[in-house]
Design a protein around this motif. Structure first.
Motif, PDB file in Angstrom:
ATOM      1  N   UNK A  24       0.899  -1.178  -0.049  1.00  0.00           N
ATOM      2  CA  UNK A  24       0.130  -0.031  -0.033  1.00  0.00           C
ATOM      3  C   UNK A  24       0.941   1.227  -0.069  1.00  0.00           C
ATOM      4  N   UNK A  25       1.013   1.834  -1.089  1.00  0.00           N
ATOM      5  CA  UNK A  25       1.835   2.827  -1.193  1.00  0.00           C
ATOM      6  C   UNK A  25       1.138   4.289  -0.828  1.00  0.00           C
ATOM      7  N   UNK A  26       0.979   4.790   0.188  1.00  0.00           N
ATOM      8  CA  UNK A  26       0.273   5.676   0.535  1.00  0.00           C
ATOM      9  C   UNK A  26       0.960   7.255   0.406  1.00  0.00           C
ATOM     10  N   UNK A  27      -0.044   7.963  -0.393  1.00  0.00           N
ATOM     11  CA  UNK A  27       0.503   9.399  -0.394  1.00  0.00           C
ATOM     12  C   UNK A  27      -0.527  10.115   0.261  1.00  0.00           C
ATOM     13  N   UNK A  28      -1.252   9.619   1.058  1.00  0.00           N
ATOM     14  CA  UNK A  28      -2.142  10.505   1.930  1.00  0.00           C
ATOM     15  C   UNK A  28      -1.550  11.493   2.678  1.00  0.00           C
ATOM     16  N   UNK A  29      -2.034  12.734   2.632  1.00  0.00           N
ATOM     17  CA  UNK A  29      -1.710  13.809   3.382  1.00  0.00           C
ATOM     18  C   UNK A  29      -2.497  14.098   4.687  1.00  0.00           C
ATOM     19  N   UNK A  30      -3.780  13.661   4.459  1.00  0.00           N
ATOM     20  CA  UNK A  30      -4.753  13.927   5.734  1.00  0.00           C
ATOM     21  C   UNK A  30      -4.071  13.173   6.743  1.00  0.00           C
ATOM     22  N   UNK A  31      -3.698  13.764   8.027  1.00  0.00           N
ATOM     23  CA  UNK A  31      -3.328  12.845   9.150  1.00  0.00           C
ATOM     24  C   UNK A  31      -4.362  11.977   9.678  1.00  0.00           C
ATOM     25  N   UNK A  32      -5.700  12.301   9.603  1.00  0.00           N
ATOM     26  CA  UNK A  32      -6.469  11.455  10.281  1.00  0.00           C
ATOM     27  C   UNK A  32      -6.525   9.997   9.356  1.00  0.00           C
ATOM     28  N   UNK A  33      -6.608  10.319   8.242  1.00  0.00           N
ATOM     29  CA  UNK A  33      -6.558   9.197   7.225  1.00  0.00           C
ATOM     30  C   UNK A  33      -5.398   8.422   7.318  1.00  0.00           C
ATOM     31  N   UNK A  34      -4.313   9.019   7.462  1.00  0.00           N
ATOM     32  CA  UNK A  34      -2.947   8.374   7.527  1.00  0.00           C
ATOM     33  C   UNK A  34      -2.861   7.456   8.747  1.00  0.00           C
ATOM     34  N   UNK A  35      -3.327   7.934   9.827  1.00  0.00           N
ATOM     35  CA  UNK A  35      -3.287   6.870  10.786  1.00  0.00           C
ATOM     36  C   UNK A  35      -4.404   5.708  10.784  1.00  0.00           C
TER      37      UNK A  35
ATOM     38  N   UNK B 123       3.177   3.311  19.273  1.00  0.00           N
ATOM     39  CA  UNK B 123       4.258   2.598  18.986  1.00  0.00           C
ATOM     40  C   UNK B 123       4.158   1.979  17.366  1.00  0.00           C
ATOM     41  N   UNK B 124       2.952   1.981  17.006  1.00  0.00           N
ATOM     42  CA  UNK B 124       2.702   1.361  15.698  1.00  0.00           C
ATOM     43  C   UNK B 124       3.133   2.537  14.645  1.00  0.00           C
ATOM     44  N   UNK B 125       2.760   3.660  15.031  1.00  0.00           N
ATOM     45  CA  UNK B 125       3.106   4.756  14.007  1.00  0.00           C
ATOM     46  C   UNK B 125       4.565   5.120  14.226  1.00  0.00           C
ATOM     47  N   UNK B 126       5.227   5.158  15.338  1.00  0.00           N
ATOM     48  CA  UNK B 126       6.499   5.353  15.361  1.00  0.00           C
ATOM     49  C   UNK B 126       7.390   4.105  14.574  1.00  0.00           C
ATOM     50  N   UNK B 127       6.895   2.817  14.745  1.00  0.00           N
ATOM     51  CA  UNK B 127       7.633   1.656  13.906  1.00  0.00           C
ATOM     52  C   UNK B 127       7.397   1.851  12.361  1.00  0.00           C
ATOM     53  N   UNK B 128       6.244   2.576  12.127  1.00  0.00           N
ATOM     54  CA  UNK B 128       6.248   2.768  10.502  1.00  0.00           C
ATOM     55  C   UNK B 128       6.704   4.138   9.994  1.00  0.00           C
TER      56      UNK B 128
ATOM     57  N   UNK C 182       0.906  16.962  10.276  1.00  0.00           N
ATOM     58  CA  UNK C 182       1.814  15.983   9.550  1.00  0.00           C
ATOM     59  C   UNK C 182       3.094  15.975   9.943  1.00  0.00           C
ATOM     60  N   UNK C 183       3.588  17.565  10.275  1.00  0.00           N
ATOM     61  CA  UNK C 183       5.030  17.589  10.459  1.00  0.00           C
ATOM     62  C   UNK C 183       5.153  17.029  11.957  1.00  0.00           C
ATOM     63  N   UNK C 184       4.320  16.977  13.142  1.00  0.00           N
ATOM     64  CA  UNK C 184       4.526  16.568  14.121  1.00  0.00           C
ATOM     65  C   UNK C 184       4.384  15.050  14.187  1.00  0.00           C
ATOM     66  N   UNK C 185       3.585  14.504  13.311  1.00  0.00           N
ATOM     67  CA  UNK C 185       3.317  12.930  13.298  1.00  0.00           C
ATOM     68  C   UNK C 185       4.466  12.435  12.409  1.00  0.00           C
ATOM     69  N   UNK C 186       5.299  13.245  11.791  1.00  0.00           N
ATOM     70  CA  UNK C 186       6.358  12.651  10.929  1.00  0.00           C
ATOM     71  C   UNK C 186       7.725  12.743  11.788  1.00  0.00           C
ATOM     72  N   UNK C 187       7.501  13.114  13.059  1.00  0.00           N
ATOM     73  CA  UNK C 187       9.132  13.279  13.464  1.00  0.00           C
ATOM     74  C   UNK C 187       8.826  12.499  15.017  1.00  0.00           C
TER      75      UNK C 187
END
Lengths: 156, 687
Positions: free
Chosen positions: B136-147, B616-621, B656-661
């Motif tokens: 699944x190659x996600x280019x999703x920008x919306x943080x809600x959908x991403x998680x 943890x799941x999000x960090x692992x990904x 997104x910036x926070x969720x990416x770090x």
């Protein structure tokens, strides 16, 4: 970011309850939580420190139980994420759970196996460019109403 | 099983036959019209009309002959040159591994993962899982959908217990859109897979179809890309049902006809296609076009160009027109359909820049030309109608003179061209409607198949209904597409928003906003033609009706109850509904059952900060990487903002910036658990 200290040092009981909630939310079996809490309390009464200690302890427990190397942060996170679903009986992870994580079936991405994708050349010939330019220039630049029509189209 | 040995060049007679038929038909029709005009000599207006008519007739005779030849091939039920005849024997080489790749961008995660789960279950059922991995190659920008995507990825893995490898990644920057997304996959993992199969977010494919595609690829070492035509399924609105039915009944003869002349110079439609990963990576790295969008910049409709590039490098591209088990979904309403058309229009018109590029095979050039023409045809038809009206008006203003010269007893009667004009009309109508008649005739010769369409009576009535609706819709689509073409020529770029794929109804305000101009134009044209060229008005009624009724038409067509009513009485029925394959049954079951993923009421963003396993799941990904000092300061500022002003104060980009770090998330996680009311304190914390 170290200065992001929130002034919410809770009383010891509240801190203990919060840490208990935290470990419970992690999916840790209750007998282990009961075993850990007094030890964590002894280490500190400050909530933030207690939480950090609880996290560390959890990681240590996961790495020893599932035989994950301490340096394998990714493996620890994966195990942590899957903990609520892999609870065994009696506060221990089942053999299946251990086998599953050993196979890393929840790895988000596989090992990289790169393949180059060089940019190709497309030699554009003048007729195409000329036709496109002709159309767009006529419509956009030459027609007096071009820009007005464009603005209208954007509005509609 | 009949096999053929395809040497790389098509049978010599196919293309000459096809193109001669197309040219002769267009010439015949144009000659008929010219015979009407030339009796009084050709005026500039008539010359313009003839040129337009010639272009348009060539265009419709192209699809007409594709349908006729497709009909013949289908009724004979054999085609020596169908690529699907050549398949590798089982068991396959263990190295023949396929990555099923689904690029997603802000799609409904539940539908995406239900589709993927259905495919996986069908692969397991066919015992084909060992050859397939899923990305699944996600280019999703919306943080809600991403998680949510991450949570559903985890859930799917748990459900399938690792029997099929399912991978997920969310790209940090979605540069170059879908092209960049796939390129990123090839760069990172392409080397591990001999083949890659591209799925759209709403694609579903049967397990046995996937396996057969792999076997065809294995049997044909020169074949780089195999496209299986996707059948539209799964929508309930009246509009979508009619389109699904039309595609199911008419589609097979058109695709068979298409394959008749394109052969190994086939086209790529962007999804539900498998390609040889190495061939693709070596030849399909797309450059940026010079200039600005919409004509320059990234290539939007990359699929046509990729097919042309593969062919340019000597590879074959085939359409497996006779294969089934490949599905997609349609936009549920006319307005959504038009929005999709707007994007496709821009992509196809951009090809004008590439049409004359060096090195394309003539058939690929023709594909590009057909793509361009499929949108240019609309303004050309419109222009043709307007000029015909002007011509009719000028003719109506001419005074008939019966007596030339003085004292003559013999009047000169005006010549009538009704026979010629009638023939022109009949020829045009035959070319437009005969394919529909051929398709239903083909169906009527196959009783078993006919049952799946609701029987002979219902299928015939459904074709009639579809014909009426398509006649009404044609002028509306003509206006939409004409507007798109003009907008693009005026260099108006579009916003690449996500498609609204789920069933929904068009409200009055939306319908008015989209179609008020069409209605007004229809009423004006009716008034002008009725008062100034009365005869023309009556001819124009079928066109005017669709325009004038466009608002109620759009609303009625989006109606779900009407669509369900048709379904109930087995009208516009398709085989996938009357006898659904396993994969679609699974998809239906997964979408109808209670969502097994219990999503919390709080936002997914909050869940990542609070819920330890999700955190943890999000960090692992997240990919590893470090930020610059400046970025770290920016993130610190965002953390303060979240604590002091609450989650709502953050923009999607900031979230997104926070969720990416990783570091920022770890700090926020501990900080949040230190707050008395967890995320309830966001916006109330004095730092």
């Amino acid at each position: 970011m170290d200065q992001t200290v929130v002034h919410t040092t809770a009383p010891t009981i509240a801190a203990r309850m919060r840490v208990q909630d935290y470990l419970c939310a992690c999916g840790l079996p209750q007998p282990i939580i009961d075993e850990w809490l007094p030890e964590l309390e002894q280490e500190s009464s400050d909530l933030a420190t207690m939480l950090a200690a609880a996290q560390q302890r959890l990681n240590g427990w996961l790495s020893s139980t599932l035989e994950i190397a301490d340096a394998d942060q990714q493996g620890l996170l994966i195990a942590h994420a899957a903990l609520p679903y892999w609870q065994g009986d009696g506060g221990h992870l089942s053999a299946d759970a251990r086998a599953a994580i050993a196979h890393c079936c929840f790895l988000a991405t596989p090992q990289e196996h790169p393949l180059a994708m060089p940019i190709q050349k497309i030699i554009l010939c003048t007729p195409g460019v000329q036709i496109t330019n002709l159309f767009t220039n006529i419509c956009h630049d030459c027609l007096p109403l071009g820009r007005r029509v464009l603005n209208w189209l954007r509005r509609v | 099983m009949s096999c053929f040995t395809y040497s790389g060049s098509p049978p010599r007679w196919r293309r000459p036959i096809f193109f001669t038929l197309v040219i002769l038909t267009a010439l015949f029709a144009v000659t008929l019209l010219a015979s009407v005009y030339q009796k009084d000599g050709l005026s500039p207006l008539e010359i313009a009309l003839l040129i337009l008519y010639a272009i348009l007739m060539a265009w419709i005779s192209f699809s007409f002959w594709a349908a006729v030849i497709g009909f013949i091939l289908q009724i004979r039920d054999s085609d020596r040159f169908a690529i699907s005849n050549q398949v590798a024997p089982l068991p396959l080489d263990g190295e023949a591994r396929v990555a099923l790749v689904m690029p997603v961008y802000n799609e409904d995660p539940r539908r995406v993962f239900a589709g993927l789960e259905s495919i996986c279950l069908d692969l397991l059922r066919n015992d084909a899982q060992s050859h397939f991995d899923l990305f699944i190659l996600s280019d999703t920008r919306d943080p809600e959908l991403w998680i949510e995507e991450e949570l559903r990825w985890q859930k799917l893995n748990r459900t399938l217990q690792g029997k099929i490898q399912i991978f997920y990644r969310n790209r940090k920057e979605n540069s170059a859109r879908k092209v960049g997304n796939i390129k990123d996959y090839i760069h990172r993992w392409g080397g591990a897979y001999r083949y890659t199969l591209i799925l759209d977010a709403d694609s579903v494919m049967r397990g046995d179809t996937l396996l057969k595609m792999l076997r065809i690829m294995e049997a044909n070492p020169k074949l780089a890309l195999l496209q299986v035509p996707p059948a539209p399924v799964g929508k309930e609105s009246l509009f979508a049902r009619i389109l699904q039915f039309a595609s199911s009944v008419y589609g097979p003869i058109f695709t068979a006809g298409l394959n008749y002349w394109q052969m190994a110079e086939g086209n790529y439609w962007g999804h539900n296609a498998i390609f040889r990963t190495r061939a693709f990576s070596e030849t399909c790295g797309l450059p940026r076009l010079p200039g600005e969008e919409p004509f320059g910049g990234e290539i939007f409709s990359h699929d046509f160009i990729e097919a042309a590039m593969l062919r340019r490098a000597g590879w074959q591209v085939w359409l497996a027109y006779d294969m089934t088990g490949s599905y997609e979904e349609l936009p549920p309403t006319l307005i959504d359909y038009a929005k999709r058309d707007r994007r496709w229009c821009q992509g196809n018109l951009q090809h004008t820049k590439l049409f004359f590029a060096k090195g394309w095979h003539p058939i690929n050039r023709l594909h590009l030309g057909m793509g361009i023409m499929s949108y240019l045809a609309s303004p050309l038809w419109m222009l043709f109608l307007v000029l015909t009206g002007v011509d009719a008006y000028l003719r109506s203003q001419q005074q008939q003179v019966y007596f030339f010269g003085h004292y003559t007893l013999f009047p000169t009667w005006p010549e009538t061209y009704s026979v010629e004009m009638g023939t022109v009309l009949v020829v045009t109508l035959v070319m437009l409607f005969l394919p529909k008649i051929l398709a239903i005739t083909l169906l009527l010769t196959r009783p078993e198949q006919l049952k799946e369409y609701g029987g002979a009576l219902r299928a015939t009535l459904s074709v009639l209904l579809e014909t009426v609706i398509s006649v009404l819709l044609a002028p509306v689509l003509m206006l939409f597409q004409s507007k798109f073409v003009v907008a693009i020529l005026l260099r108006s770029n579009i916003n690449w928003a996500t498609q609204q794929r789920d069933d929904h109804q068009t409200g009055l305000l939306d319908a008015m906003a989209a179609h008020a101009g069409h209605t007004l134009l229809g009423l004006t044209a009716a008034w002008v033609s009725y008062y100034y060229v009365n005869n023309f008005f009556w001819w124009l009624i079928p066109v005017l009706l669709g325009m004038v009724l466009s608002i109620p038409l759009s609303m009625v067509l989006s109606n779900l109850n009407l669509g369900k009513l048709l379904h109930k009485y087995r009208f516009c029925l398709i085989p996938e509904e009357s006898n659904p394959p396993y994969v679609l049954q699974q998809l239906h079951r997964l979408m109808q059952q209670k969502d097994p993923l219990h999503l919390a009421e709080q936002s997914r963003f909050s869940q990542v900060l609070i819920d330890p396993p999700i955190h943890a799941l999000h960090l692992s990904m997240l990919p590893s990487g470090s930020n610059s000092k400046r970025q770290q300061h920016h993130l610190s500022g965002l953390i303060y903002q979240l604590l002091e002003e609450g989650e709502e104060s953050l923009t999607i980009k900031e979230k997104r910036a926070l969720l990416s770090d990783r570091d920022a998330l770890r700090k926020l996680h501990l900080t949040t658990w230190s707050l008395p009311a967890l995320d309830g304190d966001f916006g109330r914390v004095v730092v």
